[in-house]
Design a protein around this motif. Structure first.
Motif, PDB file in Angstrom:
ATOM      1  N   PRO A  43       0.231   1.476 -18.625  1.00 20.46           N
ATOM      2  CA  PRO A  43       1.122   0.556 -19.335  1.00 20.46           C
ATOM      3  C   PRO A  43       2.024  -0.321 -18.468  1.00 20.46           C
ATOM      4  N   TYR A  44       1.922  -0.180 -17.157  1.00 22.22           N
ATOM      5  CA  TYR A  44       2.734  -1.055 -16.315  1.00 22.22           C
ATOM      6  C   TYR A  44       1.966  -1.391 -15.039  1.00 22.22           C
ATOM      7  N   SER A  45       2.405  -2.457 -14.377  1.00 15.00           N
ATOM      8  CA  SER A  45       1.756  -2.881 -13.140  1.00 15.00           C
ATOM      9  C   SER A  45       2.797  -3.361 -12.145  1.00 15.00           C
ATOM     10  N   ILE A  46       2.546  -3.099 -10.874  1.00 23.08           N
ATOM     11  CA  ILE A  46       3.400  -3.556  -9.778  1.00 23.08           C
ATOM     12  C   ILE A  46       2.623  -4.602  -8.982  1.00 23.08           C
ATOM     13  N   VAL A  47       3.195  -5.788  -8.877  1.00 24.83           N
ATOM     14  CA  VAL A  47       2.572  -6.877  -8.132  1.00 24.83           C
ATOM     15  C   VAL A  47       3.448  -7.193  -6.917  1.00 24.83           C
ATOM     16  N   VAL A  48       2.883  -7.022  -5.728  1.00 26.19           N
ATOM     17  CA  VAL A  48       3.595  -7.286  -4.473  1.00 26.19           C
ATOM     18  C   VAL A  48       3.141  -8.647  -3.954  1.00 26.19           C
ATOM     19  N   LYS A 100     -11.276  -0.353  -2.273  1.00 25.51           N
ATOM     20  CA  LYS A 100     -12.059   0.802  -2.730  1.00 25.51           C
ATOM     21  C   LYS A 100     -11.244   1.719  -3.644  1.00 25.51           C
ATOM     22  N   MET A 101      -9.913   1.578  -3.596  1.00 27.69           N
ATOM     23  CA  MET A 101      -9.039   2.377  -4.462  1.00 27.69           C
ATOM     24  C   MET A 101      -8.584   1.602  -5.686  1.00 27.69           C
ATOM     25  N   GLY A 102      -9.136   0.399  -5.872  1.00 32.05           N
ATOM     26  CA  GLY A 102      -8.824  -0.364  -7.068  1.00 32.05           C
ATOM     27  C   GLY A 102      -7.687  -1.356  -6.932  1.00 32.05           C
ATOM     28  N   VAL A 103      -7.148  -1.511  -5.733  1.00 27.49           N
ATOM     29  CA  VAL A 103      -6.092  -2.503  -5.534  1.00 27.49           C
ATOM     30  C   VAL A 103      -6.693  -3.908  -5.554  1.00 27.49           C
ATOM     31  N   SER A 104      -6.054  -4.809  -6.270  1.00 27.30           N
ATOM     32  CA  SER A 104      -6.522  -6.183  -6.343  1.00 27.30           C
ATOM     33  C   SER A 104      -5.766  -7.062  -5.379  1.00 27.30           C
ATOM     34  N   PHE A 105      -6.467  -8.030  -4.777  1.00 31.21           N
ATOM     35  CA  PHE A 105      -5.837  -9.035  -3.918  1.00 31.21           C
ATOM     36  C   PHE A 105      -5.942 -10.423  -4.553  1.00 31.21           C
ATOM     37  N   GLY A 106      -6.217 -10.429  -5.867  1.00 32.63           N
ATOM     38  CA  GLY A 106      -6.195 -11.669  -6.631  1.00 32.63           C
ATOM     39  C   GLY A 106      -7.360 -12.594  -6.366  1.00 32.63           C
ATOM     40  N   ASP A 107      -8.397 -12.094  -5.706  1.00 32.86           N
ATOM     41  CA  ASP A 107      -9.511 -12.965  -5.332  1.00 32.86           C
ATOM     42  C   ASP A 107     -10.850 -12.456  -5.872  1.00 32.86           C
ATOM     43  N   GLU A 108     -10.802 -11.527  -6.797  1.00 34.90           N
ATOM     44  CA  GLU A 108     -12.061 -10.911  -7.259  1.00 34.90           C
ATOM     45  C   GLU A 108     -12.962 -11.868  -8.030  1.00 34.90           C
ATOM     46  N   PHE A 109     -12.387 -12.890  -8.660  1.00 32.26           N
ATOM     47  CA  PHE A 109     -13.189 -13.763  -9.515  1.00 32.26           C
ATOM     48  C   PHE A 109     -13.256 -15.185  -8.998  1.00 32.26           C
ATOM     49  N   LEU A 110     -13.045 -15.337  -7.676  1.00 34.15           N
ATOM     50  CA  LEU A 110     -13.143 -16.686  -7.082  1.00 34.15           C
ATOM     51  C   LEU A 110     -14.614 -17.051  -6.885  1.00 34.15           C
ATOM     52  N   LYS A 167      -6.274 -10.903 -15.251  1.00 31.23           N
ATOM     53  CA  LYS A 167      -7.378 -10.055 -15.718  1.00 31.23           C
ATOM     54  C   LYS A 167      -7.187  -8.612 -15.259  1.00 31.23           C
ATOM     55  N   LYS A 168      -6.711  -8.447 -14.030  1.00 32.16           N
ATOM     56  CA  LYS A 168      -6.459  -7.114 -13.494  1.00 32.16           C
ATOM     57  C   LYS A 168      -5.382  -6.409 -14.314  1.00 32.16           C
ATOM     58  N   ILE A 169      -4.322  -7.123 -14.627  1.00 36.49           N
ATOM     59  CA  ILE A 169      -3.229  -6.536 -15.408  1.00 36.49           C
ATOM     60  C   ILE A 169      -3.703  -6.159 -16.804  1.00 36.49           C
ATOM     61  N   GLU A 170      -4.472  -7.036 -17.447  1.00 39.93           N
ATOM     62  CA  GLU A 170      -4.978  -6.745 -18.793  1.00 39.93           C
ATOM     63  C   GLU A 170      -5.925  -5.538 -18.781  1.00 39.93           C
ATOM     64  N   SER A 171      -6.742  -5.427 -17.739  1.00 38.50           N
ATOM     65  CA  SER A 171      -7.667  -4.293 -17.663  1.00 38.50           C
ATOM     66  C   SER A 171      -6.908  -2.980 -17.479  1.00 38.50           C
ATOM     67  N   ARG A 172      -5.789  -3.041 -16.771  1.00 38.79           N
ATOM     68  CA  ARG A 172      -4.976  -1.836 -16.611  1.00 38.79           C
ATOM     69  C   ARG A 172      -4.396  -1.399 -17.960  1.00 38.79           C
ATOM     70  N   LEU A 205       0.830  -1.207   0.000  1.00 38.46           N
ATOM     71  CA  LEU A 205       0.000   0.000   0.000  1.00 38.46           C
ATOM     72  C   LEU A 205       0.864   1.256   0.000  1.00 38.46           C
ATOM     73  N   ALA A 206       1.919   1.249   0.826  1.00 40.17           N
ATOM     74  CA  ALA A 206       2.793   2.430   0.894  1.00 40.17           C
ATOM     75  C   ALA A 206       3.518   2.669  -0.421  1.00 40.17           C
ATOM     76  N   GLY A 207       3.807   1.597  -1.161  1.00 37.34           N
ATOM     77  CA  GLY A 207       4.539   1.710  -2.417  1.00 37.34           C
ATOM     78  C   GLY A 207       3.649   1.790  -3.641  1.00 37.34           C
ATOM     79  N   GLY A 208       2.341   1.831  -3.443  1.00 38.22           N
ATOM     80  CA  GLY A 208       1.439   1.959  -4.587  1.00 38.22           C
ATOM     81  C   GLY A 208       1.339   0.700  -5.433  1.00 38.22           C
ATOM     82  N   GLY A 209       1.365  -0.472  -4.802  1.00 36.49           N
ATOM     83  CA  GLY A 209       1.215  -1.715  -5.550  1.00 36.49           C
ATOM     84  C   GLY A 209      -0.179  -1.831  -6.152  1.00 36.49           C
ATOM     85  N   ASP A 210      -0.265  -2.375  -7.361  1.00 41.41           N
ATOM     86  CA  ASP A 210      -1.553  -2.535  -8.040  1.00 41.41           C
ATOM     87  C   ASP A 210      -2.229  -3.842  -7.641  1.00 41.41           C
ATOM     88  N   ILE A 211      -1.420  -4.859  -7.374  1.00 43.00           N
ATOM     89  CA  ILE A 211      -1.913  -6.162  -6.937  1.00 43.00           C
ATOM     90  C   ILE A 211      -1.072  -6.588  -5.741  1.00 43.00           C
TER      91      ILE A 211
END
Length: 346
Positions: free
Chosen positions: A226-231, A336-346, A215-220, A194-200
């Motif tokens: 054009p880039y994504s940070i996954v923590v 609520k800010m759009g960060v994904s935790f990889g569980d949206e489509f379970l 899916k999250k990366i493709e939607s971005r 969160l502090a580093g602005g991770g997208d996932i």
């Protein structure tokens, strides 16, 4: 003629993995013991190994000067588990500890460490030793306290690394995976992500779906990001023949075709000088642990609850973990800010 009261003689040890703030805690215990209570302080070498072998140094106040900012531990550490049975079924280590405790005339021992250290400390208390525990770990997963020292320093290190990956990811329009420590608990990945602005952000406590991640990366990319940070916490579900970061990177590249690179931060997170917050927390813990000894409050671990110092029984701490709950406030805010935790489509 009044009897001369013998000053208390206490021991200090640091066990388990190293982390920033150990020396600050040693200093907090030792200086309070010497200056406030006139106690004699022994520093045992290499964790519980020092108690077993009887190897120690007498810590004078001068030896505690200049160590507040130092990383690591001046006493050394080890992962010795004295109550673990030997292969032949014999285990004389607890008896050796009790003999050395009596031989040295100790009134108490301060055990500084994480979950394993607290479990051993609880067992020593059950054997009749006067023990006070101090919780440390970068994973922030010791049960019974709101925060452990070492955590804030590790968050700063991990966040700095994530910050630096943003520029490379943006320049090359890549997906960058960064693996953060945390076998069972995702506190470090959550906070630094969160502090580093991770997208996932992928945590051990939350089941993830790799298709959801992709899916999250493709939607971005479709939204001209054009880039994504996954923590990624190291303890997420993944094949054991590769790192968590490598597993996620390979899957993303396979499913999306987007160039992906991984970074495993590793032991860098545990080294170096503690942050001011960790110096203060370790000092508070150390000083309070000595106060507990002076008051005869043994068999306890010092803790922070709502920023107030308190104690919890060691027997309640051992064997438990403080994990991130799925409905934790930070997770809710991040979603609520759009960060994904990889569980949206379970």
């Amino acid at each position: 003629m009044n009897d001369v009261v013998k000053p208390k003689r206490i021991g200090i040890l640091t066990a388990g993995g190293d982390c920033p703030g150990l020396n600050a805690a040693i200093r907090g215990v030792g200086k309070t013991a010497i200056v406030e209570y006139g106690m004699e302080v022994l520093g045992f070498h290499a964790g519980y190994s020092g108690l077993i072998s009887g190897k120690y140094n007498v810590l004078k106040e001068s030896a505690l000067s200049g160590i507040l900012t130092l990383g690591g531990t001046i006493l050394g550490t080890s992962r010795e588990k004295p109550f673990k049975m030997a292969k032949n079924g014999d285990n004389l280590k607890p008896e050796k500890i009790k003999k050395n405790y009596a031989k040295l005339g100790l009134d108490a021992v301060v055990c500084i460490g994480g979950n394993g250290t607290m479990k051993t400390a609880s067992l020593l208390a059950q054997e009749g030793l006067n023990v006070v525990g101090i919780p440390k770990t970068i994973d922030n997963d010791v049960w019974g306290t709101d925060v452990t020292f070492g955590f804030d320093s590790a968050v700063q290190i991990a966040t700095d690394a994530i910050d630096r990956l943003h520029t490379t990811a943006n320049s090359h329009q890549r997906v960058m995976i960064i693996e953060i420590m945390g076998h069972h608990a995702g506190w470090l990945a959550l906070y630094s992500g969160l502090a580093g602005g991770g997208d996932i952000i992928l945590l051990p406590e939350l089941e993830y779906n790799i298709r959801s991640v992709c899916k999250k990366i493709e939607s971005r990319y479709e939204d001209n990001k054009p880039y994504s940070i996954v923590v990624v916490a190291e303890g997420i579900e993944h094949p054991k023949d590769k790192s968590a970061a490598s597993h996620i990177a390979e899957a993303i590249q396979t499913y999306t075709g987007i160039e992906t690179r991984e970074t495993v931060l590793g032991y860098i997170q545990r080294g170096g000088s503690p942050t001011p917050m960790d110096r203060i927390l370790a000092t508070r813990y150390g000083s309070f642990a000595t106060q507990c000894i002076a008051e005869g409050n043994f068999g306890t671990m010092v803790a922070i609850k709502d920023n107030e110092l308190t104690t919890v029984p060691l027997e309640e701490v051992g064997g438990k973990l403080r994990l991130v709950e799925s409905d934790h406030g930070l997770i809710q805010k991040a979603r609520k800010m759009g960060v994904s935790f990889g569980d949206e489509f379970l």
